[in-house]
Design a protein around this motif. Structure first.
Motif, PDB file in Angstrom:
ATOM      1  N   ASP A 120       0.749  -1.238  -0.129  1.00 50.58           N
ATOM      2  CA  ASP A 120       0.050   0.030  -0.113  1.00 50.58           C
ATOM      3  C   ASP A 120       0.928   1.194  -0.082  1.00 50.58           C
ATOM      4  OD1 ASP A 120      -2.024   2.062   0.250  1.00 50.58           O
ATOM      5  OD2 ASP A 120      -2.832   1.250   2.124  1.00 50.58           O
ATOM      6  N   TRP A 121       1.322   1.622  -1.287  1.00 55.59           N
ATOM      7  CA  TRP A 121       2.361   2.606  -1.316  1.00 55.59           C
ATOM      8  C   TRP A 121       1.579   4.258  -1.047  1.00 55.59           C
ATOM      9  CZ3 TRP A 121      -0.396   4.118  -5.603  1.00 55.59           C
ATOM     10  CH2 TRP A 121      -0.790   3.184  -6.552  1.00 55.59           C
ATOM     11  N   VAL A 122      -0.047   4.049  -0.999  1.00 56.17           N
ATOM     12  CA  VAL A 122      -0.411   5.494  -0.784  1.00 56.17           C
ATOM     13  C   VAL A 122      -0.315   5.642   0.823  1.00 56.17           C
ATOM     14  CG1 VAL A 122      -2.564   6.385  -0.545  1.00 56.17           C
ATOM     15  CG2 VAL A 122      -2.225   5.031  -2.486  1.00 56.17           C
ATOM     16  N   ALA A 123      -0.348   4.560   1.885  1.00 55.13           N
ATOM     17  CA  ALA A 123      -0.150   4.691   3.012  1.00 55.13           C
ATOM     18  C   ALA A 123       1.171   4.999   3.314  1.00 55.13           C
ATOM     19  CB  ALA A 123      -0.543   3.195   3.881  1.00 55.13           C
ATOM     20  N   ASP A 124       2.181   4.524   2.661  1.00 55.77           N
ATOM     21  CA  ASP A 124       3.582   4.878   2.712  1.00 55.77           C
ATOM     22  C   ASP A 124       4.263   6.082   2.108  1.00 55.77           C
ATOM     23  OD1 ASP A 124       3.870   2.879   4.525  1.00 55.77           O
ATOM     24  OD2 ASP A 124       4.247   1.348   2.991  1.00 55.77           O
ATOM     25  N   SER A 125       3.268   6.709   1.459  1.00 55.47           N
ATOM     26  CA  SER A 125       3.851   7.850   0.444  1.00 55.47           C
ATOM     27  C   SER A 125       4.481   8.975   1.106  1.00 55.47           C
ATOM     28  CB  SER A 125       2.671   8.468  -0.225  1.00 55.47           C
ATOM     29  OG  SER A 125       1.721   9.015   0.531  1.00 55.47           O
ATOM     30  N   SER A 126       4.403   9.300   2.267  1.00 53.48           N
ATOM     31  CA  SER A 126       5.221  10.455   2.768  1.00 53.48           C
ATOM     32  C   SER A 126       6.644   9.821   3.153  1.00 53.48           C
ATOM     33  CB  SER A 126       4.639  10.964   4.269  1.00 53.48           C
ATOM     34  OG  SER A 126       4.644   9.863   5.261  1.00 53.48           O
ATOM     35  N   ALA A 127       6.954   8.518   3.395  1.00 55.16           N
ATOM     36  CA  ALA A 127       8.347   8.042   3.176  1.00 55.16           C
ATOM     37  C   ALA A 127       8.461   6.804   2.811  1.00 55.16           C
ATOM     38  CB  ALA A 127       8.634   8.097   5.044  1.00 55.16           C
ATOM     39  N   PRO A 128       8.378   6.655   1.458  1.00 50.06           N
ATOM     40  CA  PRO A 128       8.353   5.288   0.903  1.00 50.06           C
ATOM     41  C   PRO A 128       9.468   4.401   1.200  1.00 50.06           C
ATOM     42  CG  PRO A 128       7.664   7.051  -0.803  1.00 50.06           C
ATOM     43  CD  PRO A 128       8.203   7.695   0.525  1.00 50.06           C
ATOM     44  N   SER A 129      10.516   5.156   1.332  1.00 48.01           N
ATOM     45  CA  SER A 129      11.706   4.197   1.325  1.00 48.01           C
ATOM     46  C   SER A 129      11.866   3.627   2.899  1.00 48.01           C
ATOM     47  CB  SER A 129      13.136   5.205   1.305  1.00 48.01           C
ATOM     48  OG  SER A 129      13.075   6.085   2.310  1.00 48.01           O
ATOM     49  N   LYS A 130      11.019   4.020   3.934  1.00 47.73           N
ATOM     50  CA  LYS A 130      10.933   3.442   5.145  1.00 47.73           C
ATOM     51  C   LYS A 130       9.794   2.405   5.160  1.00 47.73           C
ATOM     52  CE  LYS A 130      13.599   6.652   6.919  1.00 47.73           C
ATOM     53  NZ  LYS A 130      13.951   7.339   5.761  1.00 47.73           N
ATOM     54  N   ALA A 131       9.338   2.098   4.155  1.00 52.62           N
ATOM     55  CA  ALA A 131       8.181   0.964   4.164  1.00 52.62           C
ATOM     56  C   ALA A 131       8.925  -0.092   4.307  1.00 52.62           C
ATOM     57  CB  ALA A 131       7.494   1.109   2.726  1.00 52.62           C
ATOM     58  N   LYS A 132       7.911  -1.038   5.199  1.00 47.01           N
ATOM     59  CA  LYS A 132       8.386  -2.517   5.679  1.00 47.01           C
ATOM     60  C   LYS A 132       8.436  -3.495   4.480  1.00 47.01           C
ATOM     61  CE  LYS A 132       6.596  -2.729  10.309  1.00 47.01           C
ATOM     62  NZ  LYS A 132       5.252  -2.227  10.467  1.00 47.01           N
ATOM     63  N   VAL A 133       8.040  -3.137   3.270  1.00 46.70           N
ATOM     64  CA  VAL A 133       8.408  -3.986   2.291  1.00 46.70           C
ATOM     65  C   VAL A 133       9.720  -4.125   1.754  1.00 46.70           C
ATOM     66  CG1 VAL A 133       6.065  -3.999   1.037  1.00 46.70           C
ATOM     67  CG2 VAL A 133       7.936  -2.292   0.653  1.00 46.70           C
ATOM     68  N   TRP A 134      10.561  -3.054   2.287  1.00 46.92           N
ATOM     69  CA  TRP A 134      12.142  -3.004   1.925  1.00 46.92           C
ATOM     70  C   TRP A 134      12.870  -3.654   2.706  1.00 46.92           C
ATOM     71  CZ3 TRP A 134      11.343  -2.163  -2.912  1.00 46.92           C
ATOM     72  CH2 TRP A 134      10.599  -1.289  -3.455  1.00 46.92           C
ATOM     73  N   ASP A 135      12.272  -4.104   3.901  1.00 48.56           N
ATOM     74  CA  ASP A 135      13.219  -4.761   5.060  1.00 48.56           C
ATOM     75  C   ASP A 135      14.106  -6.032   4.444  1.00 48.56           C
ATOM     76  OD1 ASP A 135      13.062  -4.667   8.273  1.00 48.56           O
ATOM     77  OD2 ASP A 135      13.521  -6.512   7.357  1.00 48.56           O
ATOM     78  N   PRO A 136      15.267  -6.050   4.912  1.00 50.57           N
ATOM     79  CA  PRO A 136      16.039  -6.925   4.347  1.00 50.57           C
ATOM     80  C   PRO A 136      15.559  -8.404   4.788  1.00 50.57           C
ATOM     81  CG  PRO A 136      17.441  -5.807   5.744  1.00 50.57           C
ATOM     82  CD  PRO A 136      16.089  -5.159   5.504  1.00 50.57           C
ATOM     83  N   VAL A 137      14.986  -8.569   6.101  1.00 53.30           N
ATOM     84  CA  VAL A 137      14.760  -9.778   6.805  1.00 53.30           C
ATOM     85  C   VAL A 137      13.155  -9.948   6.624  1.00 53.30           C
ATOM     86  CG1 VAL A 137      14.725 -10.948   9.138  1.00 53.30           C
ATOM     87  CG2 VAL A 137      16.530  -9.355   8.367  1.00 53.30           C
ATOM     88  N   THR A 138      12.257  -9.114   6.687  1.00 56.27           N
ATOM     89  CA  THR A 138      11.121  -9.382   6.553  1.00 56.27           C
ATOM     90  C   THR A 138      10.264  -8.972   5.154  1.00 56.27           C
ATOM     91  OG1 THR A 138      10.330  -7.220   7.653  1.00 56.27           O
ATOM     92  CG2 THR A 138      10.526  -9.132   8.920  1.00 56.27           C
ATOM     93  N   GLY A 139      11.146  -8.544   4.222  1.00 57.06           N
ATOM     94  CA  GLY A 139      10.834  -7.746   2.951  1.00 57.06           C
ATOM     95  C   GLY A 139      11.493  -8.375   1.834  1.00 57.06           C
ATOM     96  N   PHE A 140      11.494  -7.397   0.871  1.00 58.03           N
ATOM     97  CA  PHE A 140      12.247  -7.669  -0.513  1.00 58.03           C
ATOM     98  C   PHE A 140      13.448  -7.221  -0.376  1.00 58.03           C
ATOM     99  CE2 PHE A 140       8.686  -9.182  -3.419  1.00 58.03           C
ATOM    100  CZ  PHE A 140       7.715  -9.542  -2.418  1.00 58.03           C
ATOM    101  N   GLY A 141      14.090  -6.744   0.509  1.00 57.56           N
ATOM    102  CA  GLY A 141      15.476  -5.968   0.403  1.00 57.56           C
ATOM    103  C   GLY A 141      15.388  -4.414  -0.105  1.00 57.56           C
ATOM    104  N   GLY A 142      16.320  -3.667  -0.021  1.00 55.75           N
ATOM    105  CA  GLY A 142      16.319  -2.437  -0.129  1.00 55.75           C
ATOM    106  C   GLY A 142      16.629  -1.959  -1.661  1.00 55.75           C
ATOM    107  N   ASN A 143      17.347  -0.750  -1.483  1.00 54.60           N
ATOM    108  CA  ASN A 143      17.758  -0.006  -2.829  1.00 54.60           C
ATOM    109  C   ASN A 143      19.215  -0.700  -3.232  1.00 54.60           C
ATOM    110  OD1 ASN A 143      17.887   1.940  -4.957  1.00 54.60           O
ATOM    111  ND2 ASN A 143      18.757   3.506  -3.428  1.00 54.60           N
ATOM    112  N   GLY A 144      19.275  -0.501  -4.588  1.00 51.80           N
ATOM    113  CA  GLY A 144      20.613  -1.000  -5.212  1.00 51.80           C
ATOM    114  C   GLY A 144      21.703  -0.227  -4.678  1.00 51.80           C
ATOM    115  N   ASN A 145      22.899  -0.913  -5.091  1.00 52.57           N
ATOM    116  CA  ASN A 145      24.417  -0.288  -4.971  1.00 52.57           C
ATOM    117  C   ASN A 145      24.325   1.132  -5.859  1.00 52.57           C
ATOM    118  OD1 ASN A 145      27.037   0.641  -4.750  1.00 52.57           O
ATOM    119  ND2 ASN A 145      27.651  -1.363  -5.601  1.00 52.57           N
ATOM    120  N   GLN A 146      24.535   2.222  -5.250  1.00 51.94           N
ATOM    121  CA  GLN A 146      24.418   3.649  -6.000  1.00 51.94           C
ATOM    122  C   GLN A 146      25.747   4.210  -6.266  1.00 51.94           C
ATOM    123  OE1 GLN A 146      21.208   4.568  -7.162  1.00 51.94           O
ATOM    124  NE2 GLN A 146      20.862   2.546  -6.325  1.00 51.94           N
TER     125      GLN A 146
END
Ligand code: CU
Length: 320
Positions: A120-146
């Motif tokens: 639900d990115w509408v609910a997380d829109s104020s800080a999408p990078s903090k969304a639980k879906v990106w958690d490395p343990v409980t989610g899909f992992g985060g951003n790529g190497n930049q």
């Protein structure tokens, strides 16, 4: 005939009627226990683990299309090849509804017993990078190497998909890791992190005020839908505006959310909106109808739009 006999006969008749296979997928009696699709963060950890294991399992299975790639790549290939027929057209919503359903079926074949899930990115829109879906343990992992802007170097560094190997970039064979390039945001130019300002509750309220299918679909596809792709993937990441965006497993959480938002809009007036459909087809002139065909390239049967309008149809039968 005695009353009891009549009742028994009547019961048998009703039973037979219920057991009859329905040719009408919109038959109201068909879907009595719709399956609940959950938001990723609301699922249990065992559901999440099971989902992720099933996604990985798709990389171990052969192509259903008979191509020299994995079942995982079938989803990428079908989406990339059909891209012009299924985007910026009315069929966008029912086609992706069908596609998510096929993905859920494939996860089931890989041992997952839950249902499709959404972010639900509408609910997380104020800080999408903090969304639980990106958690490395409980989610899909985060951003790529930049550290570099060279294509193919923005590999996701953590989480369950850090070793995922992908075959296609658009429709070309270009092996690569899972690439993410989160939009960093430039406050001085009013560009927010991951383009979150483009999918806030306020933005959704404006789109939801549209009363026609055409208006709502255009608002959603060109607005929040595109912004999330761009915000997560950018031009060098898999989730960006690439034909091959199903490379990122997040694609399916994103599109289940798109599907949910469509359903929410339909639910505002189910009588009028469940079968509300329209706009112009990909040729730019033909008016879209419920009898239009959703192509699936032999990966699954082609289907009529009509069969993918109502989530309570027998072939779908889910809720949010
Ligand atoms: Cu798409």
């Amino acid at each position: 005939m005695k009353l009891l006999q009549v009742v028994t006969l009547l019961g048998a008749f009703i039973e037979a009627a219920v057991a009859l296979p329905s040719s009408d997928p919109l038959a109201p009696r068909a879907c009595t226990t719709p399956k609940l699709r959950k938001e990723w963060s609301k699922a249990t950890q065992s559901e999440r683990t099971s989902y992720i294991n099933a996604v990985k399992c798709l990389t171990t299975k052969p192509s259903k299309l008979g191509l020299s790639h994995r079942l995982y790549d079938d989803f990428v290939w079908v989406h990339a090849t059909l891209f012009p027929q299924i985007h910026s057209v009315p069929a966008f919503l029912p086609w992706h509804r069908y596609f998510v359903q096929l993905y859920e079926n494939a996860l089931h074949d890989c041992g997952y017993t839950g249902n499709a899930m959404y972010w639900d990115w509408v609910a997380d829109s104020s800080a999408p990078s903090k969304a639980k879906v990106w958690d490395p343990v409980t989610g899909f992992g985060g951003n790529g190497n930049q550290t570099s802007t060279t294509w193919g170097t923005n590999c996701v560094l953590d989480g369950p998909f850090k070793n995922l190997q992908l075959k296609y970039w658009n429709t070309e064979v270009r092996p690569h890791c899972l690439l993410r390039v989160w939009e960093p945001g430039y406050p001085e130019y009013n560009i927010t992190e991951m383009l979150g300002a483009s999918y806030t509750p306020e933005v959704m309220a404006t789109i939801n005020a549209e009363t026609t299918y055409e208006g709502w679909h255009n608002g959603l596809e060109n607005g929040p839908h595109g912004a999330v792709h761009q915000g997560v993937g950018n031009f060098a990441g898999d989730m960006g505006p690439q034909l091959s965006s199903p490379n990122d497993p997040m694609f399916f959480l994103h599109h289940t959310q798109v599907d949910r938002l469509w359903w929410l809009w339909q639910q505002q007036n189910p009588q009028a909106r469940t079968l509300a459909y329209g706009g112009v087809r990909e040729d730019g002139t033909t008016v879209a109808t419920l009898d239009d065909i959703l192509p699936m390239m032999g990966f699954a049967p082609d289907a009529k739009v009509r069969a993918y309008m109502d989530v309570k149809a027998t072939n779908l039968c889910y809720k949010y």
